[in-house]
Design a protein around this motif. Sequence first.
Motif, mmCIF file in Angstrom:
data_model
loop_
_atom_site.group_PDB
_atom_site.id
_atom_site.type_symbol
_atom_site.label_atom_id
_atom_site.label_comp_id
_atom_site.label_asym_id
_atom_site.label_seq_id
_atom_site.Cartn_x
_atom_site.Cartn_y
_atom_site.Cartn_z
ATOM 1 N N ASP A 66 4.635 -6.574 -12.384
ATOM 2 C CA ASP A 66 5.508 -5.663 -11.647
ATOM 3 C C ASP A 66 6.090 -6.265 -10.375
ATOM 4 O OD1 ASP A 66 5.185 -3.708 -13.581
ATOM 5 O OD2 ASP A 66 3.504 -2.775 -12.550
ATOM 6 N N VAL A 67 5.342 -7.098 -9.689
ATOM 7 C CA VAL A 67 5.860 -7.712 -8.464
ATOM 8 C C VAL A 67 7.074 -8.580 -8.787
ATOM 9 C CG1 VAL A 67 5.353 -9.357 -6.628
ATOM 10 C CG2 VAL A 67 3.699 -7.604 -7.206
ATOM 11 N N ALA A 68 6.998 -9.379 -9.825
ATOM 12 C CA ALA A 68 8.132 -10.213 -10.219
ATOM 13 C C ALA A 68 9.311 -9.346 -10.651
ATOM 14 C CB ALA A 68 7.738 -11.186 -11.316
ATOM 15 N N VAL A 69 9.032 -8.223 -11.313
ATOM 16 C CA VAL A 69 10.094 -7.285 -11.687
ATOM 17 C C VAL A 69 10.794 -6.782 -10.432
ATOM 18 C CG1 VAL A 69 10.597 -5.013 -12.686
ATOM 19 C CG2 VAL A 69 9.013 -6.565 -13.854
ATOM 20 N N GLN A 70 10.018 -6.384 -9.426
ATOM 21 C CA GLN A 70 10.598 -5.857 -8.183
ATOM 22 C C GLN A 70 11.431 -6.906 -7.457
ATOM 23 O OE1 GLN A 70 7.593 -3.978 -5.706
ATOM 24 N NE2 GLN A 70 6.559 -3.216 -7.526
ATOM 25 N N VAL A 71 10.921 -8.121 -7.371
ATOM 26 C CA VAL A 71 11.652 -9.197 -6.690
ATOM 27 C C VAL A 71 12.954 -9.489 -7.430
ATOM 28 C CG1 VAL A 71 11.605 -11.645 -6.058
ATOM 29 C CG2 VAL A 71 9.583 -10.225 -5.677
ATOM 30 N N ASP A 77 20.232 -6.707 -7.568
ATOM 31 C CA ASP A 77 21.020 -5.756 -6.774
ATOM 32 C C ASP A 77 21.897 -6.476 -5.749
ATOM 33 O OD1 ASP A 77 19.969 -3.595 -8.152
ATOM 34 O OD2 ASP A 77 18.569 -3.018 -6.546
ATOM 35 N N ALA A 78 21.339 -7.507 -5.110
ATOM 36 C CA ALA A 78 22.118 -8.280 -4.132
ATOM 37 C C ALA A 78 23.290 -8.977 -4.821
ATOM 38 C CB ALA A 78 21.221 -9.294 -3.427
ATOM 39 N N PHE A 79 23.049 -9.538 -5.991
ATOM 40 C CA PHE A 79 24.129 -10.227 -6.697
ATOM 41 C C PHE A 79 25.200 -9.248 -7.160
ATOM 42 C CE2 PHE A 79 20.608 -13.384 -7.775
ATOM 43 C CZ PHE A 79 20.908 -14.190 -6.685
ATOM 44 N N VAL A 80 24.802 -8.055 -7.599
ATOM 45 C CA VAL A 80 25.778 -7.034 -7.996
ATOM 46 C C VAL A 80 26.629 -6.640 -6.787
ATOM 47 C CG1 VAL A 80 26.032 -4.641 -8.749
ATOM 48 C CG2 VAL A 80 24.464 -6.163 -9.959
ATOM 49 N N ALA A 81 25.984 -6.418 -5.635
ATOM 50 C CA ALA A 81 26.725 -6.068 -4.418
ATOM 51 C C ALA A 81 27.694 -7.189 -4.033
ATOM 52 C CB ALA A 81 25.754 -5.777 -3.275
ATOM 53 N N VAL A 96 17.015 -15.905 2.213
ATOM 54 C CA VAL A 96 16.139 -14.803 1.808
ATOM 55 C C VAL A 96 16.016 -14.770 0.288
ATOM 56 C CG1 VAL A 96 15.894 -12.279 1.761
ATOM 57 C CG2 VAL A 96 16.581 -13.422 3.879
ATOM 58 N N LEU A 97 17.128 -14.949 -0.403
ATOM 59 C CA LEU A 97 17.101 -14.962 -1.866
ATOM 60 C C LEU A 97 16.298 -16.152 -2.392
ATOM 61 C CD1 LEU A 97 20.783 -13.863 -2.443
ATOM 62 C CD2 LEU A 97 18.734 -12.524 -2.992
ATOM 63 N N LEU A 98 16.423 -17.295 -1.739
ATOM 64 C CA LEU A 98 15.626 -18.456 -2.139
ATOM 65 C C LEU A 98 14.135 -18.206 -1.944
ATOM 66 C CD1 LEU A 98 17.886 -21.349 -0.821
ATOM 67 C CD2 LEU A 98 17.280 -20.900 -3.221
ATOM 68 N N SER A 99 13.781 -17.439 -0.923
ATOM 69 C CA SER A 99 12.365 -17.096 -0.735
ATOM 70 C C SER A 99 11.872 -16.224 -1.892
ATOM 71 C CB SER A 99 12.120 -16.424 0.613
ATOM 72 O OG SER A 99 12.604 -15.096 0.626
ATOM 73 N N GLY A 100 12.758 -15.392 -2.439
ATOM 74 C CA GLY A 100 12.412 -14.606 -3.624
ATOM 75 C C GLY A 100 12.181 -15.493 -4.833
ATOM 76 N N GLY A 127 5.128 -7.809 0.067
ATOM 77 C CA GLY A 127 5.870 -6.652 0.572
ATOM 78 C C GLY A 127 7.008 -7.054 1.491
ATOM 79 N N ALA A 128 6.767 -8.031 2.348
ATOM 80 C CA ALA A 128 7.809 -8.507 3.271
ATOM 81 C C ALA A 128 8.961 -9.145 2.508
ATOM 82 C CB ALA A 128 7.202 -9.483 4.278
ATOM 83 N N ALA A 129 8.637 -9.925 1.487
ATOM 84 C CA ALA A 129 9.679 -10.588 0.705
ATOM 85 C C ALA A 129 10.535 -9.573 -0.032
ATOM 86 C CB ALA A 129 9.059 -11.582 -0.279
ATOM 87 N N ILE A 130 9.909 -8.602 -0.663
ATOM 88 C CA ILE A 130 10.653 -7.574 -1.391
ATOM 89 C C ILE A 130 11.527 -6.761 -0.429
ATOM 90 C CG2 ILE A 130 10.438 -5.452 -2.752
ATOM 91 C CD1 ILE A 130 7.934 -6.779 -4.054
ATOM 92 N N ALA A 131 10.967 -6.415 0.724
ATOM 93 C CA ALA A 131 11.730 -5.664 1.724
ATOM 94 C C ALA A 131 12.915 -6.476 2.241
ATOM 95 C CB ALA A 131 10.824 -5.248 2.870
ATOM 96 N N ALA A 132 12.708 -7.764 2.490
ATOM 97 C CA ALA A 132 13.785 -8.613 2.998
ATOM 98 C C ALA A 132 14.922 -8.735 1.980
ATOM 99 C CB ALA A 132 13.228 -9.989 3.364
ATOM 100 N N ILE A 133 14.548 -8.936 0.734
ATOM 101 C CA ILE A 133 15.574 -9.066 -0.304
ATOM 102 C C ILE A 133 16.284 -7.732 -0.495
ATOM 103 C CG2 ILE A 133 16.009 -9.543 -2.752
ATOM 104 C CD1 ILE A 133 13.474 -11.424 -2.558
ATOM 105 N N GLY A 134 15.524 -6.648 -0.554
ATOM 106 C CA GLY A 134 16.119 -5.323 -0.675
ATOM 107 C C GLY A 134 17.005 -4.979 0.516
ATOM 108 N N GLY A 135 16.629 -5.478 1.677
ATOM 109 C CA GLY A 135 17.376 -5.212 2.902
ATOM 110 C C GLY A 135 18.757 -5.846 2.921
ATOM 111 N N ILE A 136 18.931 -6.945 2.218
ATOM 112 C CA ILE A 136 20.255 -7.566 2.220
ATOM 113 C C ILE A 136 21.176 -6.929 1.190
ATOM 114 C CG2 ILE A 136 19.439 -9.773 3.117
ATOM 115 C CD1 ILE A 136 19.854 -10.939 0.330
ATOM 116 N N ALA A 137 20.593 -6.309 0.179
ATOM 117 C CA ALA A 137 21.424 -5.681 -0.856
ATOM 118 C C ALA A 137 21.962 -4.354 -0.374
ATOM 119 C CB ALA A 137 20.616 -5.496 -2.145
#
Length: 137
Positions: A66-71, A77-81, A96-100, A127-137
């Motif tokens: 699930d963690v890999a699914v979330q990342v 989502d970022a790429f779609v945006a 940030v995306l490279l950290s994902g 959690g920080a990585a997922i939040a950071a990636i989600g934050g840019i999208a």
Amino acid sequence: MSLDQHGDLSQFSMLDLFRMEADGQARTLTDGLLSMERGAAPADAIEVLMRAAHSIKGAAAIVNLDVAVQVAHAMEDAFVAAQEGKLELTPARIDVLLSGVDLILQLAALTDDTIDVWMLQNTVHIGAAIAAIGGIA
């Protein structure tokens, strides 16, 4: 892990197959993101990146990672945006995306015996990585 001359994958577990998929798609993501950062990406680069993230998301879902699914979903989502012109992929956002991608590769390297302990030890980082990636999208 290597394929025999006929491409027989039956000797591999589902987690092994996820690792192979994640490794290949992570290479695509890394190469594409670094090209974008240098300003040398082809016109269809975002589409290629979105497909790579989508492939990782699907493969991770199959093995219940699930963690890999979330990342991968957050990256997708970022790429779609970005495709829709709602997000500029600046060097900071690319980092940030490279950290994902790095996180996905770390997850792919785990074994059934080590995954639970690693997840517990890295909960904050995940959690920080997922939040950071989600934050840019």
